[in-house]
Design a protein around this motif. Structure first.
Motif, PDB file in Angstrom:
ATOM      1  N   VAL A  72      12.831 -13.437  28.902  1.00  0.00           N
ATOM      2  CA  VAL A  72      12.138 -14.769  29.025  1.00  0.00           C
ATOM      3  C   VAL A  72      13.406 -15.940  28.317  1.00  0.00           C
ATOM      4  N   TYR A  73      13.666 -15.812  27.274  1.00  0.00           N
ATOM      5  CA  TYR A  73      14.505 -16.784  26.508  1.00  0.00           C
ATOM      6  C   TYR A  73      15.730 -17.058  27.238  1.00  0.00           C
ATOM      7  N   PRO A  74      16.394 -16.074  27.532  1.00  0.00           N
ATOM      8  CA  PRO A  74      17.743 -16.299  28.179  1.00  0.00           C
ATOM      9  C   PRO A  74      17.580 -17.069  29.495  1.00  0.00           C
ATOM     10  N   ALA A  75      16.472 -17.230  29.980  1.00  0.00           N
ATOM     11  CA  ALA A  75      16.192 -17.975  31.294  1.00  0.00           C
ATOM     12  C   ALA A  75      15.920 -19.447  31.031  1.00  0.00           C
ATOM     13  N   GLU A  76      15.651 -19.444  29.774  1.00  0.00           N
ATOM     14  CA  GLU A  76      15.359 -20.900  29.269  1.00  0.00           C
ATOM     15  C   GLU A  76      16.555 -22.163  29.187  1.00  0.00           C
ATOM     16  N   GLU A  77      16.127 -23.295  29.291  1.00  0.00           N
ATOM     17  CA  GLU A  77      17.326 -24.210  29.376  1.00  0.00           C
ATOM     18  C   GLU A  77      17.493 -24.551  27.824  1.00  0.00           C
ATOM     19  N   GLY A  78      18.362 -24.373  27.450  1.00  0.00           N
ATOM     20  CA  GLY A  78      18.827 -24.638  25.760  1.00  0.00           C
ATOM     21  C   GLY A  78      19.282 -23.161  25.316  1.00  0.00           C
ATOM     22  N   PHE A  79      19.008 -22.095  25.770  1.00  0.00           N
ATOM     23  CA  PHE A  79      19.225 -20.739  25.289  1.00  0.00           C
ATOM     24  C   PHE A  79      20.533 -20.499  24.696  1.00  0.00           C
ATOM     25  N   MET A  80      20.720 -20.224  23.476  1.00  0.00           N
ATOM     26  CA  MET A  80      21.855 -20.150  22.538  1.00  0.00           C
ATOM     27  C   MET A  80      22.412 -18.945  22.963  1.00  0.00           C
ATOM     28  N   ALA A  81      23.248 -18.772  24.145  1.00  0.00           N
ATOM     29  CA  ALA A  81      23.745 -17.267  24.555  1.00  0.00           C
ATOM     30  C   ALA A  81      25.011 -17.117  23.535  1.00  0.00           C
TER      31      ALA A  81
ATOM     32  N   ASP B 200       2.972 -13.911  15.704  1.00  0.00           N
ATOM     33  CA  ASP B 200       4.477 -14.316  15.254  1.00  0.00           C
ATOM     34  C   ASP B 200       4.555 -15.800  15.306  1.00  0.00           C
ATOM     35  N   TYR B 201       4.877 -16.480  14.273  1.00  0.00           N
ATOM     36  CA  TYR B 201       5.126 -17.922  14.196  1.00  0.00           C
ATOM     37  C   TYR B 201       6.292 -18.159  13.823  1.00  0.00           C
ATOM     38  N   TYR B 202       7.402 -18.354  14.655  1.00  0.00           N
ATOM     39  CA  TYR B 202       8.678 -18.512  14.092  1.00  0.00           C
ATOM     40  C   TYR B 202       9.684 -19.162  15.301  1.00  0.00           C
ATOM     41  N   SER B 203      10.829 -19.722  14.874  1.00  0.00           N
ATOM     42  CA  SER B 203      11.722 -20.233  15.587  1.00  0.00           C
ATOM     43  C   SER B 203      12.529 -19.178  16.701  1.00  0.00           C
ATOM     44  N   ARG B 204      12.823 -19.815  17.517  1.00  0.00           N
ATOM     45  CA  ARG B 204      13.558 -18.976  18.836  1.00  0.00           C
ATOM     46  C   ARG B 204      14.747 -19.137  19.042  1.00  0.00           C
ATOM     47  N   PRO B 205      15.831 -18.705  19.796  1.00  0.00           N
ATOM     48  CA  PRO B 205      16.936 -18.882  20.069  1.00  0.00           C
ATOM     49  C   PRO B 205      17.267 -20.013  21.146  1.00  0.00           C
TER      50      PRO B 205
END
Length: 313
Positions: A141-150, A29-34
């Motif tokens: 994983v993504y919710p713990a990243e800085e910049g996550f679009m909650a 999978d090669y795609y954008s993330r939130p």
């Protein structure tokens, strides 16, 4: 290119005893993330995992790599695939024969990169391990990243489903019937006599609850007295994904967006089948199966596929 630091992205090195035989297809999978990067652009990410083999205790290969939004192209992807191939070799994994990609919008780019490396691209939604890993990352994983679009995001537009196409004459059986098998029986499918098989590891539980070995899994049996082996080979090339009931139609979804009409149902039968498939999705992790045989009396199978009705990501 910087490798993602998420721990699950690193494969566990196999033991010496299993190093030699670790051959598996890959799912990509090669795609954008939130996640918004400091430059205000969405993060892009490459995820690769090997397709687990039923009964193989070795951990699958997993590879995660972040991609700057300004570098999204086939050249970057080719270089990333070279890194992944090298890392897999170091961890005892053989070069994959096939690379499955399930996003139609990325097919051309992935194909260009894969062709230069001599890896066969298979456009397919039969990427169950990848979808589960992506769901895991979306939850933890993504919710713990800085910049996550909650918060609520605008959902992507729903693709228009193509009409189900009748199977070609050469691929149609003489008849078909509903079937059900206990989960415990499916766990033994690797020992069955099958000419064309599409098996996968079965989940141990759903939403933290263990699955009952006697849980019945819904499926379909196709019969052809004279062409069952040919039909099984043809279906194997379709990359079958899941069975669904669409109005009065029984449909086999396959490949990226293919939909094959298996038969028309009476209203009551259609309602009962739709309810059974929904229950399977809720209670059995979406498990289904599709079998091809010459007759109901045949001991083995000319074709047998375990399917999963999972969200596409």
């Amino acid at each position: 290119m910087s490798q993602a630091t998420e721990p699950a992205a690193k494969a566990v090195a196999p033991t010496v005893a299993t190093k030699v035989a670790l051959e598996a297809d890959w799912e990509l999978d090669y795609y954008s993330r939130p996640i918004l990067e400091p430059d205000g652009k969405k993060r892009w990410e490459l995820l690769i995992c090997s397709t687990p083999l039923p009964g193989d205790p070795a951990p699958p290969f997993r590879w995660a790599l972040n991609c700057p939004a300004s570098s999204v192209n086939s050249q970057w992807l080719r270089e990333a695939l070279e890194q992944a191939l090298a890392a897999a070799a170091e961890q005892g994994f053989a070069r994959p024969r096939k690379l499955r990609c399930w996003r139609a919008s990325m097919r051309t780019m992935v194909q260009r990169a894969a062709e230069t490396l001599g890896v066969e691209l298979v456009p397919s939604r039969r990427c169950y391990a990848l979808v589960e890993w992506l769901q895991e990352r979306q939850a933890t994983v993504y919710p713990a990243e800085e910049g996550f679009m909650a918060g609520p995001l605008a959902p992507p537009p729903q693709p228009i489903q193509p009409l189900a196409v009748p199977l070609p004459e050469a691929a149609r059986g003489d008849s078909w019937s509903w079937a059900a098998l206990p989960l415990a029986a499916l766990r033994e499918a690797t020992e069955w006599e099958v000419s064309f098989a599409g098996l996968l590891p079965l989940p141990d539980g759903v939403d933290g609850q263990p699955l009952d070995p006697e849980l019945m899994v819904s499926g379909l049996r196709l019969f052809s007295a004279s062409r069952s082996l040919a039909i099984a080979g043809w279906i194997a090339g379709l990359e079958p994904v899941r069975l669904e009931v669409s109005g009065p139609q029984l449909v086999l979804e396959a490949g990226l967006e293919d939909r094959w009409l298996l038969g028309n149902l009476e209203p009551e039968e259609a309602a009962a089948a739709a309810e059974a498939f929904q229950a399977a999705r809720c209670n059995a992790g979406g498990l289904q199966f599709l079998a091809v045989q010459s007759s109901e009396q045949q001991q083995g199978f000319d074709g047998f596929w375990i399917l999963r009705d999972l969200p596409d990501g």
